[in-house]
Design a protein around this motif. Structure first.
Motif, PDB file in Angstrom:
ATOM      1  N   MET A 303      10.143  67.382 -77.660  1.00 28.37           N
ATOM      2  CA  MET A 303      10.795  66.154 -78.109  1.00 28.37           C
ATOM      3  C   MET A 303      10.325  64.914 -77.351  1.00 28.37           C
ATOM      4  O   MET A 303      10.826  63.819 -77.589  1.00 28.37           O
ATOM      5  N   PHE A 304       9.365  65.078 -76.458  1.00 29.92           N
ATOM      6  CA  PHE A 304       8.972  63.982 -75.589  1.00 29.92           C
ATOM      7  C   PHE A 304       7.514  63.590 -75.799  1.00 29.92           C
ATOM      8  O   PHE A 304       6.637  64.453 -75.913  1.00 29.92           O
ATOM      9  N   ASP A 305       7.279  62.282 -75.833  1.00 27.73           N
ATOM     10  CA  ASP A 305       5.924  61.741 -75.811  1.00 27.73           C
ATOM     11  C   ASP A 305       5.641  61.281 -74.387  1.00 27.73           C
ATOM     12  O   ASP A 305       6.319  60.375 -73.868  1.00 27.73           O
ATOM     13  N   VAL A 306       4.644  61.887 -73.772  1.00 25.02           N
ATOM     14  CA  VAL A 306       4.311  61.606 -72.378  1.00 25.02           C
ATOM     15  C   VAL A 306       2.946  60.930 -72.329  1.00 25.02           C
ATOM     16  O   VAL A 306       2.001  61.360 -72.988  1.00 25.02           O
ATOM     17  N   GLY A 307       2.843  59.860 -71.554  1.00 28.61           N
ATOM     18  CA  GLY A 307       1.582  59.151 -71.428  1.00 28.61           C
ATOM     19  C   GLY A 307       1.262  58.848 -69.977  1.00 28.61           C
ATOM     20  O   GLY A 307       2.159  58.715 -69.137  1.00 28.61           O
ATOM     21  N   VAL A 308      -0.024  58.744 -69.675  1.00 33.39           N
ATOM     22  CA  VAL A 308      -0.476  58.388 -68.333  1.00 33.39           C
ATOM     23  C   VAL A 308      -1.730  57.536 -68.471  1.00 33.39           C
ATOM     24  O   VAL A 308      -2.545  57.759 -69.372  1.00 33.39           O
ATOM     25  N   SER A 309      -1.874  56.542 -67.616  1.00 34.37           N
ATOM     26  CA  SER A 309      -3.072  55.710 -67.650  1.00 34.37           C
ATOM     27  C   SER A 309      -3.403  55.232 -66.251  1.00 34.37           C
ATOM     28  O   SER A 309      -2.535  55.122 -65.373  1.00 34.37           O
ATOM     29  N   LEU A 310      -4.695  54.936 -66.053  1.00 38.11           N
ATOM     30  CA  LEU A 310      -5.208  54.432 -64.791  1.00 38.11           C
ATOM     31  C   LEU A 310      -5.987  53.155 -65.052  1.00 38.11           C
ATOM     32  O   LEU A 310      -6.752  53.072 -66.013  1.00 38.11           O
ATOM     33  N   ALA A 311      -5.800  52.171 -64.192  1.00 38.61           N
ATOM     34  CA  ALA A 311      -6.555  50.924 -64.304  1.00 38.61           C
ATOM     35  C   ALA A 311      -6.779  50.381 -62.901  1.00 38.61           C
ATOM     36  O   ALA A 311      -6.016  50.678 -61.970  1.00 38.61           O
ATOM     37  N   LYS A 312      -7.832  49.585 -62.761  1.00 35.00           N
ATOM     38  CA  LYS A 312      -8.145  49.014 -61.452  1.00 35.00           C
ATOM     39  C   LYS A 312      -7.973  47.506 -61.544  1.00 35.00           C
ATOM     40  O   LYS A 312      -8.845  46.796 -62.030  1.00 35.00           O
ATOM     41  N   TYR A 313      -6.817  47.015 -61.058  1.00 35.26           N
ATOM     42  CA  TYR A 313      -6.509  45.592 -61.066  1.00 35.26           C
ATOM     43  C   TYR A 313      -6.779  44.941 -59.716  1.00 35.26           C
ATOM     44  O   TYR A 313      -6.565  43.745 -59.551  1.00 35.26           O
ATOM     45  N   ASN A 314      -7.204  45.735 -58.752  1.00 35.92           N
ATOM     46  CA  ASN A 314      -7.507  45.245 -57.416  1.00 35.92           C
ATOM     47  C   ASN A 314      -8.723  45.995 -56.897  1.00 35.92           C
ATOM     48  O   ASN A 314      -8.859  47.196 -57.167  1.00 35.92           O
ATOM     49  N   PRO A 315      -9.636  45.345 -56.173  1.00 33.74           N
ATOM     50  CA  PRO A 315     -10.847  46.038 -55.714  1.00 33.74           C
ATOM     51  C   PRO A 315     -10.583  47.251 -54.839  1.00 33.74           C
ATOM     52  O   PRO A 315     -11.430  48.137 -54.727  1.00 33.74           O
ATOM     53  N   SER A 316      -9.394  47.305 -54.215  1.00 37.02           N
ATOM     54  CA  SER A 316      -9.144  48.361 -53.236  1.00 37.02           C
ATOM     55  C   SER A 316      -8.188  49.444 -53.708  1.00 37.02           C
ATOM     56  O   SER A 316      -7.865  50.345 -52.941  1.00 37.02           O
ATOM     57  N   ALA A 317      -7.697  49.381 -54.958  1.00 39.11           N
ATOM     58  CA  ALA A 317      -6.675  50.346 -55.361  1.00 39.11           C
ATOM     59  C   ALA A 317      -6.694  50.585 -56.858  1.00 39.11           C
ATOM     60  O   ALA A 317      -7.050  49.702 -57.644  1.00 39.11           O
ATOM     61  N   LEU A 318      -6.284  51.807 -57.233  1.00 40.63           N
ATOM     62  CA  LEU A 318      -6.071  52.160 -58.634  1.00 40.63           C
ATOM     63  C   LEU A 318      -4.586  52.044 -58.953  1.00 40.63           C
ATOM     64  O   LEU A 318      -3.739  52.364 -58.114  1.00 40.63           O
ATOM     65  N   SER A 319      -4.273  51.592 -60.150  1.00 39.14           N
ATOM     66  CA  SER A 319      -2.882  51.484 -60.584  1.00 39.14           C
ATOM     67  C   SER A 319      -2.590  52.603 -61.579  1.00 39.14           C
ATOM     68  O   SER A 319      -3.271  52.729 -62.593  1.00 39.14           O
ATOM     69  N   LEU A 320      -1.578  53.408 -61.276  1.00 35.56           N
ATOM     70  CA  LEU A 320      -1.197  54.539 -62.111  1.00 35.56           C
ATOM     71  C   LEU A 320       0.071  54.209 -62.878  1.00 35.56           C
ATOM     72  O   LEU A 320       1.069  53.783 -62.295  1.00 35.56           O
ATOM     73  N   MET A 321       0.029  54.400 -64.207  1.00 36.82           N
ATOM     74  CA  MET A 321       1.195  54.157 -65.045  1.00 36.82           C
ATOM     75  C   MET A 321       1.594  55.430 -65.772  1.00 36.82           C
ATOM     76  O   MET A 321       0.736  56.161 -66.284  1.00 36.82           O
ATOM     77  N   LEU A 322       2.900  55.689 -65.829  1.00 40.20           N
ATOM     78  CA  LEU A 322       3.456  56.841 -66.527  1.00 40.20           C
ATOM     79  C   LEU A 322       4.468  56.351 -67.556  1.00 40.20           C
ATOM     80  O   LEU A 322       5.171  55.367 -67.331  1.00 40.20           O
ATOM     81  N   SER A 323       4.552  57.061 -68.689  1.00 40.95           N
ATOM     82  CA  SER A 323       5.527  56.674 -69.716  1.00 40.95           C
ATOM     83  C   SER A 323       6.164  57.906 -70.334  1.00 40.95           C
ATOM     84  O   SER A 323       5.576  58.995 -70.368  1.00 40.95           O
ATOM     85  N   SER A 325       8.673  58.704 -73.867  1.00 43.04           N
ATOM     86  CA  SER A 325       9.382  58.227 -75.055  1.00 43.04           C
ATOM     87  C   SER A 325      10.072  59.396 -75.737  1.00 43.04           C
ATOM     88  O   SER A 325       9.577  60.532 -75.695  1.00 43.04           O
ATOM     89  N   MET A 326      11.201  59.121 -76.365  1.00 48.80           N
ATOM     90  CA  MET A 326      11.946  60.157 -77.073  1.00 48.80           C
ATOM     91  C   MET A 326      12.750  59.513 -78.188  1.00 48.80           C
ATOM     92  O   MET A 326      13.039  58.312 -78.160  1.00 48.80           O
ATOM     93  N   THR A 327      13.103  60.339 -79.177  1.00 46.34           N
ATOM     94  CA  THR A 327      13.940  59.886 -80.288  1.00 46.34           C
ATOM     95  C   THR A 327      15.288  60.597 -80.205  1.00 46.34           C
ATOM     96  O   THR A 327      15.339  61.834 -80.129  1.00 46.34           O
ATOM     97  N   LEU A 328      16.363  59.838 -80.203  1.00 46.39           N
ATOM     98  CA  LEU A 328      17.690  60.424 -80.023  1.00 46.39           C
ATOM     99  C   LEU A 328      18.028  61.421 -81.123  1.00 46.39           C
ATOM    100  O   LEU A 328      18.704  62.426 -80.876  1.00 46.39           O
TER     101      LEU A 328
END
Length: 333
Positions: A303-323, A325-328
């Motif tokens: 029942m869950f939509d799971v997402g993950v992404s990586l981006a480099k917004y700074n020269p010294s670090a990676l930014s990790l995002m998790l998401s 989603s679900m429908t009631l």
């Protein structure tokens, strides 16, 4: 003097992804609140998917197909700087939908010093946005949307309040697997400044297109940003060799390119490139490799939509995002 230093510091921190100067306030509004958008370069206004988080980028992407959905996002931006959002969407009558959401940007704790650089304690800084969304199907292919954002920011003992609106249009042709969108973002004002001087809102005009290949599960997306300006201010005054962007550099800084692989409704892979982030984060000693590049994936698990992404917004670090989603409605079955 101290409050001015605080404002300048937080402007640099929250605006590092877009390399803006200190003349704008609430720059956290430029940070992506969607793993899918984050994976495809950080911005999209044309991607039509059953993903509520995309409406943070264009309110016209909200639709009745998102009835009763909950979306949660979290990103570790840089060091102890954290970003997050929560969203609920609901269909309204036959051709409309509404939603309510909130996002935050926390800079964590920082050292407070005197003019003589003596540490006298710690202070925190954070930004919060509470947003209401509404969309309406104009016809079978066109949809319009609006969002109203109440903004609050605090830096130590200083606070600021703002109010702004996003307005968007979305076009989708299912027969040709083609979609387009345009959004006027962050149109409003700083109602209460940190001190006596009001700053500009980070308003923007964005437009984009997305097209799925006819014989392959691959979709290309192109987004144009900062259509309300041409060239950008340079933030490193110590670089005496820099003479400004040439035509190609200025043009490239307005574009975001994304490609996603979608073999089914239950799985996607995406990569993106943001030329402006790449050029802004490039270091003179050759550092900052992969800045501006991003990637991500999503999968449906029961029942869950799971997402993950990586981006480099700074020269010294990676930014990790998790998401998540679900429908009631899925929990009632």
């Amino acid at each position: 003097m101290r409050n001015i230093l605080f404002v300048l510091l937080i402007s640099v921190l929250s605006g590092s992804a877009v390399a803006q100067d200190g003349s704008e306030v609430f720059n956290f509004l430029r940070i992506p609140n969607s793993t899918r958008a984050n994976a495809l370069g950080g911005n999209t206004v044309s991607l039509v998917e059953r993903d509520p988080s995309l409406i943070f980028h264009n309110p016209a992407l909200l639709g009745a197909e998102m009835d009763g959905m909950i979306n949660l996002n979290y990103m570790n931006y840089i060091s102890d700087i954290n970003v997050g959002s929560a969203l609920f969407t609901k269909a309204f009558k036959e051709r409309s939908a509404w939603g309510v959401g909130a996002s935050f940007f926390s800079n964590g704790n920082m050292k407070e010093t005197t003019d003589q650089n003596q540490i006298i304690g710690d202070f925190s800084a954070k930004d919060i946005s509470v947003t209401g969304f509404f969309s309406h199907d104009l016809n079978e292919r066109w949809r319009g949307g609006l969002s109203l954002k109440f903004l609050y920011s605090s830096i130590a003992d200083y606070t600021s309040i703002g109010l702004c609106v996003d307005a968007g249009l979305s076009y989708y042709n299912s027969e040709k697997d083609f979609s387009a969108g345009i959004a006027l973002k962050n149109i409003g004002a700083q109602l209460k400044p940190y001190d006596n001087k009001r700053q500009k809102m980070p308003w923007d005009i964005q437009a984009g297109i997305s097209k799925k290949m006819a014989h392959a599960p691959i979709r290309l997306s192109l987004t144009a940003m900062y259509l309300n300006r041409w060239k950008f201010d340079y933030v490193d005054d110590s670089d005496s060799e820099y003479k400004g962007d040439n035509f190609f550099q200025a043009f490239a800084k307005h574009l975001v390119i994304g490609v996603d692989y979608i073999p089914s409704e239950n799985f996607w892979l995406g990569i993106g490139f943001n030329p402006k982030t790449c050029m802004d984060m490039k270091l003179r000693d050759g550092g900052g490799a992969l800045s501006g590049f991003s990637a991500g994936a999503g999968v449906k698990i029961k029942m869950f939509d799971v997402g993950v992404s990586l981006a480099k917004y700074n020269p010294s670090a990676l930014s990790l995002m998790l998401s998540l989603s679900m429908t009631l409605e899925d929990f009632k079955n």
